[in-house]
Write a protein that holds these residues in place. Structure first.
Motif: not given
Length: 186
Positions: A160-186
């Motif tokens: 969890d100290d690797s900036s590049k690794g954090l960037e990738i993982v947080i981006g993936e979490f964001g994508n998963a949240l976005e998919v869930g939010l879109k499904a919730l709106k439908k």
């Protein structure tokens, strides 16, 4: 193991978000602060990038009063209700708004206690994990070799100290949240 853990965590995030669970992103680590804030603002999700406010889950009534105070002061400032006070009092209100914004600004949209916390660095955020697991809140966390994964529901083992690794993982979490939010709106 990191990839497998990340896939499981992302599936869980999407499933939990699509059912309408209240999710909070927590990342107070210097490397992660800006990434967490940017991702949360992009999606409109509550977040914490300063210090975790002890009792946020276990003492929700008190935290809600603080959030309500911030929202009321901001509303009053915007509609001009604070103009009737002296300049000094207005400055004090502005200072209070800035302080409250720092403490609870990211979670000012929450109406009830969070049901899911996504934690960057479970070792640094021991209090978050302890408080959430004691109340049955789902914990999704990045766990380094120095942290105890026992109280984390969905473990993503990684450095969890690797900036590049954090960037990738947080981006993936964001994508998963976005998919869930879109499904919730439908």
């Amino acid at each position: 193991k990191t990839v497998k853990g990340l896939e499981e965590a992302c599936k869980a995030i999407t499933a939990l978000t699509s059912t309408g669970k209240r999710i909070v992103l927590v990342g107070t680590k210097r490397q992660a602060k800006q990434m967490v804030e940017d991702e949360a603002k992009r999606l409109g999700v509550p977040y914490i990038t300063q210090r975790w406010m002890g009792g946020l889950i276990t003492n929700w009534k008190q935290v809600k009063l603080t959030i309500d105070r911030l929202n009321k002061l901001k509303k009053d400032r915007d509609d001009g209700s604070l103009k009737k006070y002296t300049k000094k009092e207005q400055i004090l209100f502005d200072k209070e708004i800035a302080r409250l914004e720092r403490v609870v600004g990211g979670i000012s949209t929450l109406k009830e206690a969070p049901e899911v916390v996504i934690v960057v660095d479970t070792h640094k955020e021991k209090l978050v994990v302890k408080e959430a697991s004691s109340r049955g809140v789902t914990v999704i966390g990045l766990v380094d070799s120095n942290a105890n994964p026992d109280k984390v529901d969905y473990v993503v083992p990684m450095n969890d100290d690797s900036s590049k690794g954090l960037e990738i993982v947080i981006g993936e979490f964001g994508n998963a949240l976005e998919v869930g939010l879109k499904a919730l709106k439908k």
